[in-house]
Design a protein around this motif. Structure first.
Motif, PDB file in Angstrom:
ATOM      1  N   ALA A  38      -7.823 -14.973 -12.861  1.00 44.48           N
ATOM      2  CA  ALA A  38      -6.516 -15.510 -13.231  1.00 44.48           C
ATOM      3  C   ALA A  38      -5.606 -14.401 -13.761  1.00 44.48           C
ATOM      4  CB  ALA A  38      -6.677 -16.613 -14.274  1.00 44.48           C
ATOM      5  N   GLU A  39      -6.133 -13.539 -14.596  1.00 50.82           N
ATOM      6  CA  GLU A  39      -5.342 -12.434 -15.144  1.00 50.82           C
ATOM      7  C   GLU A  39      -4.896 -11.489 -14.038  1.00 50.82           C
ATOM      8  OE1 GLU A  39      -3.298 -10.147 -17.889  1.00 50.82           O
ATOM      9  OE2 GLU A  39      -4.149 -12.150 -18.091  1.00 50.82           O
ATOM     10  N   SER A  40      -5.780 -11.205 -13.104  1.00 47.62           N
ATOM     11  CA  SER A  40      -5.419 -10.337 -11.974  1.00 47.62           C
ATOM     12  C   SER A  40      -4.290 -10.951 -11.149  1.00 47.62           C
ATOM     13  CB  SER A  40      -6.627 -10.083 -11.075  1.00 47.62           C
ATOM     14  OG  SER A  40      -7.593  -9.350 -11.764  1.00 47.62           O
ATOM     15  N   CYS A  41      -4.366 -12.245 -10.922  1.00 45.97           N
ATOM     16  CA  CYS A  41      -3.301 -12.931 -10.170  1.00 45.97           C
ATOM     17  C   CYS A  41      -1.978 -12.844 -10.905  1.00 45.97           C
ATOM     18  CB  CYS A  41      -3.680 -14.387  -9.913  1.00 45.97           C
ATOM     19  SG  CYS A  41      -5.004 -14.570  -8.702  1.00 45.97           S
ATOM     20  N   ARG A  42      -2.010 -13.027 -12.222  1.00 49.74           N
ATOM     21  CA  ARG A  42      -0.775 -12.910 -13.002  1.00 49.74           C
ATOM     22  C   ARG A  42      -0.222 -11.495 -12.921  1.00 49.74           C
ATOM     23  NH1 ARG A  42      -3.480 -16.743 -16.106  1.00 49.74           N
ATOM     24  NH2 ARG A  42      -4.546 -15.207 -17.406  1.00 49.74           N
ATOM     25  N   ASN A  43      -1.104 -10.504 -12.973  1.00 51.95           N
ATOM     26  CA  ASN A  43      -0.656  -9.108 -12.884  1.00 51.95           C
ATOM     27  C   ASN A  43      -0.051  -8.807 -11.517  1.00 51.95           C
ATOM     28  OD1 ASN A  43      -1.509  -8.599 -15.500  1.00 51.95           O
ATOM     29  ND2 ASN A  43      -3.464  -7.740 -14.860  1.00 51.95           N
ATOM     30  N   LEU A  44      -0.632  -9.357 -10.460  1.00 59.92           N
ATOM     31  CA  LEU A  44      -0.128  -9.113  -9.108  1.00 59.92           C
ATOM     32  C   LEU A  44       1.148  -9.893  -8.805  1.00 59.92           C
ATOM     33  CD1 LEU A  44      -3.455  -9.186  -7.062  1.00 59.92           C
ATOM     34  CD2 LEU A  44      -2.068  -7.186  -7.610  1.00 59.92           C
ATOM     35  N   ALA A  45       1.407 -10.945  -9.547  1.00 63.44           N
ATOM     36  CA  ALA A  45       2.544 -11.822  -9.262  1.00 63.44           C
ATOM     37  C   ALA A  45       3.875 -11.077  -9.283  1.00 63.44           C
ATOM     38  CB  ALA A  45       2.575 -12.979 -10.252  1.00 63.44           C
ATOM     39  N   ASP A  46       3.996 -10.097 -10.143  1.00 60.53           N
ATOM     40  CA  ASP A  46       5.258  -9.368 -10.276  1.00 60.53           C
ATOM     41  C   ASP A  46       5.300  -8.077  -9.465  1.00 60.53           C
ATOM     42  OD1 ASP A  46       6.245 -11.303 -12.022  1.00 60.53           O
ATOM     43  OD2 ASP A  46       5.309 -10.319 -13.746  1.00 60.53           O
ATOM     44  N   ASP A  47       4.239  -7.776  -8.745  1.00 59.70           N
ATOM     45  CA  ASP A  47       4.185  -6.547  -7.942  1.00 59.70           C
ATOM     46  C   ASP A  47       4.700  -6.851  -6.541  1.00 59.70           C
ATOM     47  OD1 ASP A  47       3.522  -4.306  -6.432  1.00 59.70           O
ATOM     48  OD2 ASP A  47       1.623  -3.999  -7.468  1.00 59.70           O
ATOM     49  N   PRO A  48       5.835  -6.248  -6.156  1.00 61.37           N
ATOM     50  CA  PRO A  48       6.396  -6.561  -4.834  1.00 61.37           C
ATOM     51  C   PRO A  48       5.527  -6.077  -3.668  1.00 61.37           C
ATOM     52  CG  PRO A  48       7.615  -4.786  -5.882  1.00 61.37           C
ATOM     53  CD  PRO A  48       6.633  -5.292  -6.895  1.00 61.37           C
ATOM     54  N   ASP A  49       4.601  -5.176  -3.933  1.00 63.09           N
ATOM     55  CA  ASP A  49       3.726  -4.665  -2.870  1.00 63.09           C
ATOM     56  C   ASP A  49       2.472  -5.512  -2.687  1.00 63.09           C
ATOM     57  OD1 ASP A  49       5.450  -2.550  -2.319  1.00 63.09           O
ATOM     58  OD2 ASP A  49       4.504  -1.263  -3.835  1.00 63.09           O
ATOM     59  N   CYS A  50       2.284  -6.522  -3.527  1.00 64.02           N
ATOM     60  CA  CYS A  50       1.090  -7.371  -3.449  1.00 64.02           C
ATOM     61  C   CYS A  50       1.502  -8.817  -3.207  1.00 64.02           C
ATOM     62  CB  CYS A  50       0.290  -7.286  -4.746  1.00 64.02           C
ATOM     63  SG  CYS A  50      -0.431  -5.660  -5.018  1.00 64.02           S
ATOM     64  N   ASP A  51       0.610  -9.544  -2.581  1.00 59.08           N
ATOM     65  CA  ASP A  51       0.838 -10.964  -2.348  1.00 59.08           C
ATOM     66  C   ASP A  51      -0.492 -11.696  -2.478  1.00 59.08           C
ATOM     67  OD1 ASP A  51      -0.563 -10.396  -0.018  1.00 59.08           O
ATOM     68  OD2 ASP A  51       1.176 -10.583   1.280  1.00 59.08           O
ATOM     69  N   LEU A  52      -0.498 -12.965  -2.165  1.00 60.41           N
ATOM     70  CA  LEU A  52      -1.733 -13.732  -2.286  1.00 60.41           C
ATOM     71  C   LEU A  52      -2.808 -13.260  -1.307  1.00 60.41           C
ATOM     72  CD1 LEU A  52      -0.425 -17.347  -2.942  1.00 60.41           C
ATOM     73  CD2 LEU A  52      -1.476 -15.766  -4.561  1.00 60.41           C
ATOM     74  N   HIS A  53      -2.407 -12.659  -0.209  1.00 58.47           N
ATOM     75  CA  HIS A  53      -3.397 -12.104   0.721  1.00 58.47           C
ATOM     76  C   HIS A  53      -4.157 -10.958   0.048  1.00 58.47           C
ATOM     77  CE1 HIS A  53      -2.072 -14.470   4.142  1.00 58.47           C
ATOM     78  NE2 HIS A  53      -0.822 -14.167   3.825  1.00 58.47           N
ATOM     79  N   SER A  54      -3.439 -10.132  -0.692  1.00 59.50           N
ATOM     80  CA  SER A  54      -4.080  -9.028  -1.424  1.00 59.50           C
ATOM     81  C   SER A  54      -5.031  -9.566  -2.475  1.00 59.50           C
ATOM     82  CB  SER A  54      -3.029  -8.148  -2.106  1.00 59.50           C
ATOM     83  OG  SER A  54      -2.149  -7.592  -1.179  1.00 59.50           O
ATOM     84  N   ALA A  55      -4.581 -10.573  -3.212  1.00 56.82           N
ATOM     85  CA  ALA A  55      -5.435 -11.168  -4.236  1.00 56.82           C
ATOM     86  C   ALA A  55      -6.666 -11.806  -3.601  1.00 56.82           C
ATOM     87  CB  ALA A  55      -4.650 -12.208  -5.035  1.00 56.82           C
ATOM     88  N   GLY A  56      -6.472 -12.507  -2.492  1.00 56.13           N
ATOM     89  CA  GLY A  56      -7.596 -13.134  -1.797  1.00 56.13           C
ATOM     90  C   GLY A  56      -8.609 -12.112  -1.317  1.00 56.13           C
TER      91      GLY A  56
END
Length: 78
Positions: A38-56
């Motif tokens: 969950a924390e990683s997803c929150r951190n990636l949420a504001d990064d324009p170079d990352c999306d849910l595919h990256s998190a997945g």
């Protein structure tokens, strides 16, 4: 810069083999893993170079690591 791979979060989860020969992880370890995801997803949420595919993809890597460790702790049940 080192060429060693980064450790996986899943490497820190304790695994025990129960009497039935199956691997189990303690509930508190699973909760810590879910909170880290969950924390990683929150951190990636504001990064324009990352999306849910990256998190997945990152979650899949951790799952594969944990699965490989669990298989190593599995014993055949007679």
């Amino acid at each position: 810069m080192t060429s060693e791979p980064l450790p996986h979060a899943a490497d820190k989860i304790p695994i025990v083999t129960a009497n039935d020969g199956q691997p189990y992880a303690p509930c508190d370890a699973v909760l810590a893993l879910l909170r880290a995801i969950a924390e990683s997803c929150r951190n990636l949420a504001d990064d324009p170079d990352c999306d849910l595919h990256s998190a997945g993809a990152a979650i899949d890597i951790e799952a594969d690591t944990l699965e490989a460790r669990a298989i190593g702790h599995t014993t055949e049940n007679p």
